[in-house]
Design a protein around this motif. Sequence first.
Motif, mmCIF file in Angstrom:
data_model
loop_
_atom_site.group_PDB
_atom_site.id
_atom_site.type_symbol
_atom_site.label_atom_id
_atom_site.label_comp_id
_atom_site.label_asym_id
_atom_site.label_seq_id
_atom_site.Cartn_x
_atom_site.Cartn_y
_atom_site.Cartn_z
ATOM 1 N N GLY A 7 64.394 46.975 25.259
ATOM 2 C CA GLY A 7 63.213 46.225 25.655
ATOM 3 C C GLY A 7 62.447 46.903 26.772
ATOM 4 N N PHE A 8 61.359 46.282 27.143
ATOM 5 C CA PHE A 8 60.499 46.806 28.206
ATOM 6 C C PHE A 8 59.827 45.654 28.929
ATOM 7 C CE2 PHE A 8 57.461 45.979 24.880
ATOM 8 C CZ PHE A 8 56.303 45.605 25.547
ATOM 9 N N VAL A 9 59.435 45.902 30.148
ATOM 10 C CA VAL A 9 58.542 45.021 30.889
ATOM 11 C C VAL A 9 57.575 45.916 31.638
ATOM 12 C CG1 VAL A 9 60.172 44.852 32.829
ATOM 13 C CG2 VAL A 9 58.336 43.157 32.571
ATOM 14 N N ASN A 10 56.286 45.649 31.482
ATOM 15 C CA ASN A 10 55.248 46.500 32.044
ATOM 16 C C ASN A 10 54.376 45.666 32.977
ATOM 17 O OD1 ASN A 10 52.453 48.002 31.920
ATOM 18 N ND2 ASN A 10 53.998 49.479 31.221
ATOM 19 N N PHE A 11 54.232 46.125 34.246
ATOM 20 C CA PHE A 11 53.497 45.392 35.270
ATOM 21 C C PHE A 11 52.196 46.128 35.600
ATOM 22 C CE2 PHE A 11 57.954 44.429 35.915
ATOM 23 C CZ PHE A 11 57.971 43.061 36.138
ATOM 24 N N SER A 12 51.132 45.342 35.803
ATOM 25 C CA SER A 12 49.849 45.901 36.255
ATOM 26 C C SER A 12 49.270 44.981 37.316
ATOM 27 C CB SER A 12 48.854 46.031 35.105
ATOM 28 O OG SER A 12 49.354 46.871 34.092
ATOM 29 N N ILE A 13 48.780 45.579 38.380
ATOM 30 C CA ILE A 13 48.129 44.800 39.433
ATOM 31 C C ILE A 13 46.885 45.545 39.885
ATOM 32 C CG2 ILE A 13 49.506 45.837 41.285
ATOM 33 C CD1 ILE A 13 49.390 43.028 42.649
ATOM 34 N N GLU A 14 45.851 44.776 40.206
ATOM 35 C CA GLU A 14 44.561 45.352 40.578
ATOM 36 C C GLU A 14 43.986 44.556 41.733
ATOM 37 O OE1 GLU A 14 41.283 46.508 37.577
ATOM 38 O OE2 GLU A 14 40.746 44.472 38.192
ATOM 39 N N ARG A 15 43.402 45.273 42.680
ATOM 40 C CA ARG A 15 42.732 44.623 43.810
ATOM 41 C C ARG A 15 41.353 45.243 43.974
ATOM 42 N NH1 ARG A 15 42.076 40.131 46.985
ATOM 43 N NH2 ARG A 15 41.021 40.750 48.902
ATOM 44 N N THR A 16 40.312 44.396 44.012
ATOM 45 C CA THR A 16 38.948 44.880 44.224
ATOM 46 C C THR A 16 38.320 44.122 45.378
ATOM 47 O OG1 THR A 16 37.979 43.296 42.664
ATOM 48 C CG2 THR A 16 38.669 45.427 41.782
ATOM 49 N N ASP A 17 37.455 44.797 46.094
ATOM 50 C CA ASP A 17 36.733 44.191 47.215
ATOM 51 C C ASP A 17 35.345 44.816 47.253
ATOM 52 O OD1 ASP A 17 35.852 43.047 49.547
ATOM 53 O OD2 ASP A 17 37.770 43.283 50.586
ATOM 54 N N ASN A 18 34.328 44.017 46.927
ATOM 55 C CA ASN A 18 32.954 44.519 46.834
ATOM 56 C C ASN A 18 32.068 43.779 47.824
ATOM 57 O OD1 ASN A 18 33.245 46.217 44.261
ATOM 58 N ND2 ASN A 18 33.977 44.226 43.573
ATOM 59 N N ASP A 19 31.516 44.520 48.769
ATOM 60 C CA ASP A 19 30.565 43.912 49.701
ATOM 61 C C ASP A 19 29.323 43.432 48.951
ATOM 62 O OD1 ASP A 19 32.202 44.428 51.820
ATOM 63 O OD2 ASP A 19 31.094 46.177 52.535
ATOM 64 N N ALA A 20 28.692 42.409 49.518
ATOM 65 C CA ALA A 20 27.412 41.963 48.967
ATOM 66 C C ALA A 20 26.340 43.015 49.233
ATOM 67 C CB ALA A 20 27.009 40.634 49.588
ATOM 68 N N LEU A 21 25.361 43.065 48.342
ATOM 69 C CA LEU A 21 24.212 43.956 48.531
ATOM 70 C C LEU A 21 23.012 43.116 48.955
ATOM 71 C CD1 LEU A 21 24.495 46.260 45.385
ATOM 72 C CD2 LEU A 21 25.624 46.480 47.597
ATOM 73 N N SER A 22 22.358 43.506 50.027
ATOM 74 C CA SER A 22 21.170 42.813 50.500
ATOM 75 C C SER A 22 19.996 43.768 50.418
ATOM 76 C CB SER A 22 21.357 42.337 51.944
ATOM 77 O OG SER A 22 20.191 41.682 52.398
ATOM 78 N N ARG A 23 19.019 43.444 49.564
ATOM 79 C CA ARG A 23 17.904 44.360 49.329
ATOM 80 C C ARG A 23 16.550 43.706 49.579
ATOM 81 N NH1 ARG A 23 21.354 47.185 49.975
ATOM 82 N NH2 ARG A 23 22.315 48.745 48.632
ATOM 83 N N GLY A 24 16.528 42.644 50.346
ATOM 84 C CA GLY A 24 15.275 41.931 50.562
ATOM 85 C C GLY A 24 14.624 42.269 51.882
ATOM 86 N N VAL A 25 13.450 41.682 52.098
ATOM 87 C CA VAL A 25 12.766 41.720 53.380
ATOM 88 C C VAL A 25 12.563 40.276 53.823
ATOM 89 C CG1 VAL A 25 11.634 43.905 52.881
ATOM 90 C CG2 VAL A 25 10.487 41.773 52.273
#
Length: 909
Positions: free
Chosen positions: A160-178
């Motif tokens: 048998g097998f067991v396969n693990f995956s983990i992901e972490r993302t962190d995205n700042d907000a984009l501010s493009r206005g005046v």
Amino acid sequence: MPVDVISGEDFSALGNTADITDNLKALIPSYTATPATADGSAFVRPVSLRGMASDQTLVLVNGKRRHRTALVQFLAPAAGNGSHAVDVAMIPAIALKSVEVLRDGAAAQYGSDAIAGVINFELKDANEGGDVQVQYGEFYDGESSVYAAANFGLPLGDNGFVNFSIERTDNDALSRGVQRPDAQALENAGVPGVGADAPFGESPLAQTWGRPQTEATRLFINSGVELANGSELYAFGNYADTDGRTRFFYRPPTHSTIAALGLQAQLPGGFTPFLDGAQEDLSAVFGLRGEFANDMIYDFSVGYGKNELDYTLNNTLNPGLALVNGQAQRDFDVGGYEQEEINLNADFSKQLGDNLYLSFGGEWREESFAAIAGEPNAVVNGQQTSGFRAPTGTDIDTFSRDNFAVYVDVEHDVSDAWLMQYALRYEDFSDFGSVLTGKIASRFTVSDSFTLRGAVSTGFHAPTPGQINVQTVITTFDGRTGLQVEEGLVRSTSAAARAAGGTELKEEEALNFSLGFAAALGDNFSLTVDGYLIEVDDRIYRTTDIAVNDPRFASVSFYTNAIDVESKGIDVVLNGDFDWGGNMSTNLSFAYSYNKVEVTDQRLVSGIQPVSDSVVEDIENNYAFDLDAFDTLVKASNNPSRLLVINSPHNPTGQMLDTGFLETLSAYCRENNIFVLSDEIYFLVTYTRQKHQSISSFYPEGSFVLGGLSKHLSIGGWRLGVAILPDNEMGAQLMSALQVIASETWSAVSSPLQYAAITAYSNDAELEKYISDCAQIHGLRTRHIYEKLTALGVRCTPPIGAFYMVANFDHWKPALKSKDITTSKQLAEHLLEEYAIASLPADAFGVPETELSLRLSTSYLDFETDTDASRIYDLYNAGVAPVDFMNEPNHPAIAAALAAFERFTKSLG
């Protein structure tokens, strides 16, 4: 059938992706995804395959149906509006062994949603080794994106097998206005605190435009073990925890919520709410597969999935909630939504002789949708938090339904070169009935290097418990006054919806045709070309906002089986590799997709076209604005002073610009310093009573809105110097103002002063009634003309605006050619000279001159004098029935024009 197989390595090779949605968009040409927009759509992005809705593509993981997100997309742009689909972003890219995309209808095999195709995510199954990935990126304004992921496999016993995956993302907000003009004016006046509540470090900006802030942790586990009898016990599942933040519209210090609580001194710079969305997603699938003694293959499985989306509204006020020690509560738990599903499957397959393969099985599925209450302070005495309303009353409940299905699939080798496939599926739903779908597919091998293939199938998408039952109040801002406006989204069977023509939802039905070929080009290259036509009847869509007299909201919308849609196109995929020797090679992949979507029919709801012409245009242009084409034009210009002129609503049919279009357009213009001049002359005069969306609500600092009193404050029109005004003191004051405006206004050009005059008098109840009456009169006349012309065989677009209508005469081309009429201009000249009918040829609006279309004016006939206009206005207010109101004595010019049209059509045979 056309199937794209993308390796996990290809997904890992991409950068600057917030989640797997961006990977799919980059690698599958017919797969599109809109930018994150507003409210829930900031956290669950709408996607599309072959131009269809998000929930018209079935999503599988390891061949098993994936559960939906909790969000019903009631603010998504264009084709995604109203969809209730799977959030593929919950799957970490590093967990994938491959992605298989079946670009063909497959509802007869898989059931509901497989109209545009099927996407199957195959998880990694290695029992050893691993992979670690880290990516960092930064935008030019300093905002960062961080991605870190790991995958590793372990043995599970000897087999048998067991396969693990983990992901972490962190995205700042984009501010493009005046800075907004009103906030800038406060800053210039030295008012403290303007924009001090900016959550993304963009202070003193009072309003933020750009990508929301997101962060996520996603985990997937895949496992299997071979048993002694050769069968396999398998299990896989996921857990994900994601958070996002998006900012709302700015509330100046004069906002009603500040005044209601007496907080002008505490909030001299106003405030801007921001919304946090927290998603929790989990799933688990357990199964057993193997082979019986008679060589029949079996697969038994049970699956569970759940998605919950919780909202917290920060930095806002509830005017119904009393202050405590002089302080107001600013942050509120405003509830959320939950989706839960259980699937039981039994699938069997067996080889029946040398040329026949049989598959069959059954499925039972239960699906529930729940609205979750917020904290008690979120709604007090009918007053709500400014910006987002928590579910209340009958909104809060759990709505469930179940269905069962049986299917059979037969593959038949007619000969060594010819394969036929037949599939049939029957499903019964507890809430709306049963559905039978079928498919016939064929593949013919012409040679070792060339194969033809094609299919015809039926399909369906069942209305979800979420689409059937979701209710909420949507907060927007009026483009004219800047005031906050509440719009109610209600169930189609509610009293408010039924009063406006709402009915119970039924399934969407589809017919799918495809034809293509696969060819080997030498030893190293392969080419596939596939054309398709997908016809969808009774597409579920949210109606436009319909005005109502209700203390809770100014208008309502609801879901309805409103429109029929046709999607057609062609997909081309070329794959190959070059072997350079010395263990060096280059892989080449080229994919091209052309798609055209057309709304072929729409059923009126209480005489109202439920989906506006502009939204229809957006659907047909695959998520509205073609930003890439616009960007090409902008970059080709060296002029730093850029002005975009839009006609909103569009001439000549009075379409409405939808929220998604305006948000996309505003964000782009803001980023590229483009000033927008928006002529919104028709926005009040639409007999469908659609809710107008002004670009000034989305881009206040960079838009200049024009409007015309000629379309709002008179029956007859002011463009010819005629204005019919109420016979009272208010009318006299307005006439005095108009004389000043007219002396400074050339011709019929709309003036910002006119727009200012509308705003100045917008709170006068008598004037508001007058404007509404005029709009309804124009609507009755336009609808009457439309019905009469279509009865004569003239093909007219259903009118939305109350002034113009487009008529097409292409079906009479042979008869017109015999009269030497081959262009729209010649047709317009002929009607004017022979029948005294004035019109504008279609080529005046950019349509090819050989398309025999004309724009007809419907509004000014019978309004030549004040006496005529007053007579018709008084007749309307007397409550005369529409059929009597439009009879010949009351509208002699319209009757004469229609009689002339009848003579003309008879001359064409």
